[in-house]
Design a protein around this motif. Structure first.
Motif, PDB file in Angstrom:
ATOM      1  N   ALA A  52      -8.963  56.332 -33.329  1.00 28.45           N
ATOM      2  CA  ALA A  52      -7.555  56.495 -33.699  1.00 28.45           C
ATOM      3  C   ALA A  52      -7.436  56.422 -35.218  1.00 28.45           C
ATOM      4  N   SER A  54      -4.682  57.740 -36.931  1.00 25.47           N
ATOM      5  CA  SER A  54      -3.287  57.834 -37.359  1.00 25.47           C
ATOM      6  C   SER A  54      -2.439  56.896 -36.504  1.00 25.47           C
ATOM      7  N   GLU A  55      -1.235  56.638 -36.961  1.00 29.67           N
ATOM      8  CA  GLU A  55      -0.346  55.746 -36.221  1.00 29.67           C
ATOM      9  C   GLU A  55       0.027  56.326 -34.853  1.00 29.67           C
ATOM     10  N   SER A  56       0.192  57.636 -34.781  1.00 31.24           N
ATOM     11  CA  SER A  56       0.535  58.251 -33.504  1.00 31.24           C
ATOM     12  C   SER A  56      -0.613  58.108 -32.502  1.00 31.24           C
ATOM     13  N   GLU A  57      -1.856  58.261 -32.979  1.00 30.59           N
ATOM     14  CA  GLU A  57      -3.005  58.096 -32.099  1.00 30.59           C
ATOM     15  C   GLU A  57      -3.152  56.646 -31.666  1.00 30.59           C
ATOM     16  N   GLN A  58      -2.883  55.710 -32.568  1.00 30.02           N
ATOM     17  CA  GLN A  58      -2.936  54.296 -32.216  1.00 30.02           C
ATOM     18  C   GLN A  58      -1.863  53.954 -31.186  1.00 30.02           C
ATOM     19  N   ALA A  59      -0.671  54.503 -31.359  1.00 27.72           N
ATOM     20  CA  ALA A  59       0.404  54.248 -30.398  1.00 27.72           C
ATOM     21  C   ALA A  59       0.048  54.820 -29.023  1.00 27.72           C
ATOM     22  N   LYS A  60      -0.563  55.982 -28.998  1.00 28.75           N
ATOM     23  CA  LYS A  60      -0.972  56.595 -27.737  1.00 28.75           C
ATOM     24  C   LYS A  60      -2.014  55.733 -27.035  1.00 28.75           C
ATOM     25  N   GLN A  62      -2.405  52.484 -27.392  1.00 30.50           N
ATOM     26  CA  GLN A  62      -1.759  51.259 -26.918  1.00 30.50           C
ATOM     27  C   GLN A  62      -0.969  51.511 -25.634  1.00 30.50           C
ATOM     28  N   ASP A  63      -0.339  52.669 -25.537  1.00 29.71           N
ATOM     29  CA  ASP A  63       0.384  53.012 -24.314  1.00 29.71           C
ATOM     30  C   ASP A  63      -0.571  53.125 -23.129  1.00 29.71           C
TER      31      ASP A  63
END
Length: 476
Positions: A52, A54-60, A62-63
């Protein structure tokens, strides 16, 4: 020292440098590297390994981790959870990215050095410009790029090995956590049964129906069960926390972690020896690592021999002289070649050291190849014996214990044995179940170790020595 050899345009040196840059250099793509790891170790990562960035990849990620935590996590889901959630796994990928970038950098020559000099003598002004670069580096550029590609490959194989190690660690941590939790459940049952017998013995002694030694024996059983329950409780907590660390869970995630109540059922049949031998040696990481290491030393030996003797630097110059008195100017162009003279150090020790490292790498490769077969045979033996023992408990020992328990229940109903004999038999039955759980745990640990050994990452999975099942209790 430098010596001017001839006068050539400065643009000739720049053209040579430009050609060297256009000749290409090693590069990396972390996305492609991760995809390759997923392809090569699909049995371990199931294609879920990702970095991950980027922040979007990290958020994905975590989801996805949260969705896995919403229900009891089985072994394959535990692996996926570690791949998408563990900071240590992300650190491993980032570190490999850095190592690969450094390897790619080693395949590029150093930047040229531009120098400018301004000298004034009376009415004369002299401007000197020079562009210098290592000529030996330029000549050796194809070898440097080849060596960089090998180092990138080494980093790639090492990353695959580290991923397999971590996944195996997660698998075994999950097995230990589930087995410890399952054992704790039965330890509580032993404790409750022992507590009941101790309380009954105390009351029976108070009314004169039980002697002192019989009551003390029941009390001792109770005290031992309490100690074992405390130890089992700690082992369950420790195993769970080890799994939490392997999965990289934070405190909030750890509270939501649920694992199954029992280990999976044993496979109906163990892996066939012929199938095992067919799968072995097809893509062993340990052999690839050792071979890449040897190739790196062997193929770089030529350029290392030359560089240990000397170094060559090429400098393109242009000097402009202005005479203010006469109003004239002149320019001189040329190049210099600087050669390091091997007078005090002929590089013998450097060559000896490099030869020794190459020899060590060759012997290390041979050692890994010779050990590979032995590691596989040992791993399969551990797996097969663990399967046979666990199956023996499941098919033979536990059914026999149930028969004994049923018969004792009938004898109790017929008033042929007392309640203490019945409770003692119950304790023995639970002890046998705990021994069977331990046997199943040993099998699943051996299974994870065998899978790692097949790909070339031998993992210790020794069979723990266990006592035999408790015998049936008779009358006191």
């Amino acid at each position: 020292m430098a010596r001017r050899l001839s006068q050539v345009p400065l643009k000739a040196g720049a053209a040579v440098i430009g050609l060297s840059i256009l000749s290409g250099c090693a590069s990396i793509d972390i996305g492609q590297s991760v995809k390759r790891i997923n392809d090569e170790t699909v049995g371990f990562t199931q294609g879920n390994l990702s970095l991950a960035t980027s922040e979007s990849e990290q958020a994905k990620a975590q989801d996805r981790a949260q969705s896995l935590l919403d229900k009891p996590v089985n072994q394959s889901q535990a692996v996926e959870l570690a791949l998408v959630n563990s900071p240590s796994m992300q650190a491993l990928l980032a570190q490999s990215w850095a190592e690969s970038a450094e390897a790619a950098q080693s395949g590029r020559i150093a930047n040229p050095v531009f120098s400018f000099e301004r000298l004034r003598a009376g009415d004369e002004l002299e401007l000197a410009r020079a562009l210098s670069f290592g000529l030996l580096d330029l000549v050796a550029l194809p070898w440097l790029q080849s060596a960089a590609s090998r180092r990138i490959e080494q980093a790639q194989v090492k990353l695959a090995a580290d991923v397999v190690d971590q996944v195996t660690s997660v698998r075994q941590a999950w097995v230990r956590a589930v087995a410890a939790q399952q054992t704790l459940t039965y330890a509580k049952q032993v404790y409750e049964a022992s507590e009941a017998t101790a309380d009954l013995a105390l009351r029976m002694q108070a009314v004169g129906n039980f002697n002192r030694i019989s009551r003390a024996r029941q009390q001792a059983f109770y005290a031992d069960a309490a100690t074992r329950l405390a130890a089992a409780s700690h082992r369950s907590t420790a195993a769970r926390e080890k799994l939490i660390r392997a999965l990289g869970l934070n405190d909030a995630q750890a509270e939501h972690l649920k694992i199954p109540d029992r280990l999976p059922d044993l496979p109906l049949e163990p892996v066939d020896p012929e199938t095992f031998r067919t799968q072995a040696f097809q893509s062993r990481i340990d052999i690839r690592l050792a071979k890449n290491n040897f190739d790196a030393y062997a193929k770089a030996q030529g350029i290392e021999r030359v560089s240990s003797f000397t170094d060559i630097e090429l400098t393109a110059r242009r000097n402009s002289t202005f005479d203010n008195a006469s109003g004239t100017s002149s320019s001189a162009r040329g190049y210099e070649v600087a050669l390091r003279l091997p007078i005090f150090d002929w590089g013998g020790m450097q060559r000896d050291a490099f030869n020794a490292r190459t020899l060590a790498a060759a012997n290390q490769l041979e050692s890994v190849i010779r050990s590979a077969g032995s590691n596989l045979r040992e791993s399969y033996s551990t797996y097969r014996v663990a399967h046979d023992i666990a199956r023996h408990y499941r098919v033979e020992v536990l059914p026999l214990r149930k028969v004994i328990s049923d018969e004792n229940q009938l004898r109790y109903n017929g008033m042929l044995i007392g309640v203490f004999e019945l409770l003692a038999d119950y304790r023995d039955q639970v002890e046998t179940v705990i021994a069977a759980i331990d046997a199943e745990q040993q099998f699943w640990l051996a299974d994870a170790a065998m899978q790692a050994s097949l790909i070339g990452r031998p993992t210790s999975a020794t069979l723990a020595a266990g006592g035999s099942a408790p015998s049936a209790s008779g009358g006191h």
